[in-house]
Scaffold this motif. Structure first.
Motif, PDB file in Angstrom:
ATOM      1  N   PHE A 164     -11.885  -2.771   2.861  1.00 23.13           N
ATOM      2  CA  PHE A 164     -11.988  -1.314   2.934  1.00 23.13           C
ATOM      3  C   PHE A 164     -10.608  -0.676   3.023  1.00 23.13           C
ATOM      4  N   ARG A 165      -9.717  -1.247   3.840  1.00 21.34           N
ATOM      5  CA  ARG A 165      -8.364  -0.704   3.954  1.00 21.34           C
ATOM      6  C   ARG A 165      -7.616  -0.800   2.630  1.00 21.34           C
ATOM      7  N   MET A 166      -7.733  -1.941   1.968  1.00 22.48           N
ATOM      8  CA  MET A 166      -7.030  -2.112   0.689  1.00 22.48           C
ATOM      9  C   MET A 166      -7.580  -1.156  -0.370  1.00 22.48           C
ATOM     10  N   MET A 167      -8.899  -0.951  -0.398  1.00 23.05           N
ATOM     11  CA  MET A 167      -9.473  -0.030  -1.369  1.00 23.05           C
ATOM     12  C   MET A 167      -9.061   1.408  -1.072  1.00 23.05           C
ATOM     13  N   THR A 168      -8.946   1.747   0.200  1.00 21.72           N
ATOM     14  CA  THR A 168      -8.474   3.085   0.559  1.00 21.72           C
ATOM     15  C   THR A 168      -7.054   3.290   0.059  1.00 21.72           C
ATOM     16  N   VAL A 224       6.733  -0.508   2.450  1.00 20.01           N
ATOM     17  CA  VAL A 224       5.707   0.151   3.257  1.00 20.01           C
ATOM     18  C   VAL A 224       4.325  -0.419   2.922  1.00 20.01           C
ATOM     19  N   LEU A 225       4.036  -0.602   1.638  1.00 17.87           N
ATOM     20  CA  LEU A 225       2.733  -1.163   1.253  1.00 17.87           C
ATOM     21  C   LEU A 225       2.581  -2.593   1.758  1.00 17.87           C
ATOM     22  N   ALA A 226       3.655  -3.382   1.709  1.00 22.83           N
ATOM     23  CA  ALA A 226       3.591  -4.759   2.207  1.00 22.83           C
ATOM     24  C   ALA A 226       3.320  -4.779   3.705  1.00 22.83           C
ATOM     25  N   VAL A 227       3.965  -3.890   4.438  1.00 24.84           N
ATOM     26  CA  VAL A 227       3.734  -3.827   5.886  1.00 24.84           C
ATOM     27  C   VAL A 227       2.295  -3.417   6.176  1.00 24.84           C
ATOM     28  N   MET A 228       1.759  -2.485   5.379  1.00 25.11           N
ATOM     29  CA  MET A 228       0.381  -2.047   5.579  1.00 25.11           C
ATOM     30  C   MET A 228      -0.619  -3.172   5.327  1.00 25.11           C
ATOM     31  N   VAL A 229      -0.250  -4.149   4.527  1.00 25.63           N
ATOM     32  CA  VAL A 229      -1.140  -5.275   4.247  1.00 25.63           C
ATOM     33  C   VAL A 229      -0.931  -6.399   5.259  1.00 25.63           C
ATOM     34  N   ILE A 230       0.312  -6.686   5.611  1.00 22.73           N
ATOM     35  CA  ILE A 230       0.616  -7.844   6.449  1.00 22.73           C
ATOM     36  C   ILE A 230       0.250  -7.604   7.914  1.00 22.73           C
ATOM     37  N   VAL A 231       0.497  -6.422   8.432  1.00 24.02           N
ATOM     38  CA  VAL A 231       0.246  -6.158   9.855  1.00 24.02           C
ATOM     39  C   VAL A 231      -1.230  -6.360  10.224  1.00 24.02           C
ATOM     40  N   PRO A 232      -2.205  -5.818   9.480  1.00 21.76           N
ATOM     41  CA  PRO A 232      -3.601  -6.082   9.856  1.00 21.76           C
ATOM     42  C   PRO A 232      -3.974  -7.561   9.749  1.00 21.76           C
ATOM     43  N   ALA A 233      -3.440  -8.257   8.757  1.00 22.82           N
ATOM     44  CA  ALA A 233      -3.768  -9.677   8.610  1.00 22.82           C
ATOM     45  C   ALA A 233      -3.232 -10.474   9.801  1.00 22.82           C
ATOM     46  N   VAL A 234      -2.023 -10.188  10.233  1.00 17.46           N
ATOM     47  CA  VAL A 234      -1.454 -10.883  11.384  1.00 17.46           C
ATOM     48  C   VAL A 234      -2.204 -10.499  12.655  1.00 17.46           C
ATOM     49  N   GLU A 235      -2.593  -9.246  12.747  1.00 21.13           N
ATOM     50  CA  GLU A 235      -3.344  -8.790  13.916  1.00 21.13           C
ATOM     51  C   GLU A 235      -4.646  -9.571  14.066  1.00 21.13           C
ATOM     52  N   TYR A 236      -5.355  -9.777  12.963  1.00 17.55           N
ATOM     53  CA  TYR A 236      -6.610 -10.517  13.024  1.00 17.55           C
ATOM     54  C   TYR A 236      -6.381 -12.010  13.243  1.00 17.55           C
ATOM     55  N   ALA A 237      -5.263 -12.529  12.795  1.00 11.97           N
ATOM     56  CA  ALA A 237      -4.975 -13.944  13.008  1.00 11.97           C
ATOM     57  C   ALA A 237      -4.795 -14.238  14.494  1.00 11.97           C
ATOM     58  N   PHE A 238      -4.207 -13.312  15.231  1.00  6.56           N
ATOM     59  CA  PHE A 238      -3.987 -13.519  16.655  1.00  6.56           C
ATOM     60  C   PHE A 238      -5.032 -12.814  17.524  1.00  6.56           C
ATOM     61  N   ALA A 239      -6.083 -12.292  16.909  1.00  9.23           N
ATOM     62  CA  ALA A 239      -7.079 -11.538  17.669  1.00  9.23           C
ATOM     63  C   ALA A 239      -8.038 -12.438  18.441  1.00  9.23           C
ATOM     64  N   ALA A 240      -8.227 -13.658  17.988  1.00  8.48           N
ATOM     65  CA  ALA A 240      -9.153 -14.554  18.675  1.00  8.48           C
ATOM     66  C   ALA A 240      -8.589 -14.920  20.046  1.00  8.48           C
ATOM     67  N   GLY A 241      -9.433 -14.862  21.027  1.00  4.45           N
ATOM     68  CA  GLY A 241      -9.003 -15.164  22.385  1.00  4.45           C
ATOM     69  C   GLY A 241      -8.811 -16.657  22.617  1.00  4.45           C
TER      70      GLY A 241
END
Length: 86
Positions: free
Chosen positions: A45-49, A10-27
């Motif tokens: 901020f997410r990691m510190m939370t 669960v912790l790995a998914v919480m870290v990987i999903v936002p990183a992948v989201e930002y990698a593909f966020a650029a148009g």
């Protein structure tokens, strides 16, 4: 053991999903850029939370264990390895 593996999953998914989201966020079109400072701050901020929540749970568990299993607790009973001389 399954619980620990599940927790780490669960912790790995919480870290990987936002990183992948930002990698593909650029148009695909020119002019659509990401502000790296904002993205990095958001990930930090997410990691510190997550770190503070995990730390609070671990600290609370330790405080509960110390309080529950103290020697002066009314329901405290010695284990078979401790003997009964106290």
């Amino acid at each position: 053991m399954k619980g620990i593996v599940g927790l780490f999953l669960v912790l790995a998914v919480m870290v990987i999903v936002p990183a992948v989201e930002y990698a593909f966020a650029a148009g695909d079109e020119p002019g659509e850029y990401l502000d790296r400072r904002v993205v990095i701050w958001n990930l930090f901020f997410r990691m510190m939370t997550i770190a503070f929540v995990v730390g609070a749970v671990v600290s609370g568990t330790m405080i509960w264990q110390v309080w529950r299993f103290r020697e002066s607790h009314p329901k405290a009973k010695p284990t078979q390895y401790e003997g009964t001389d106290w």
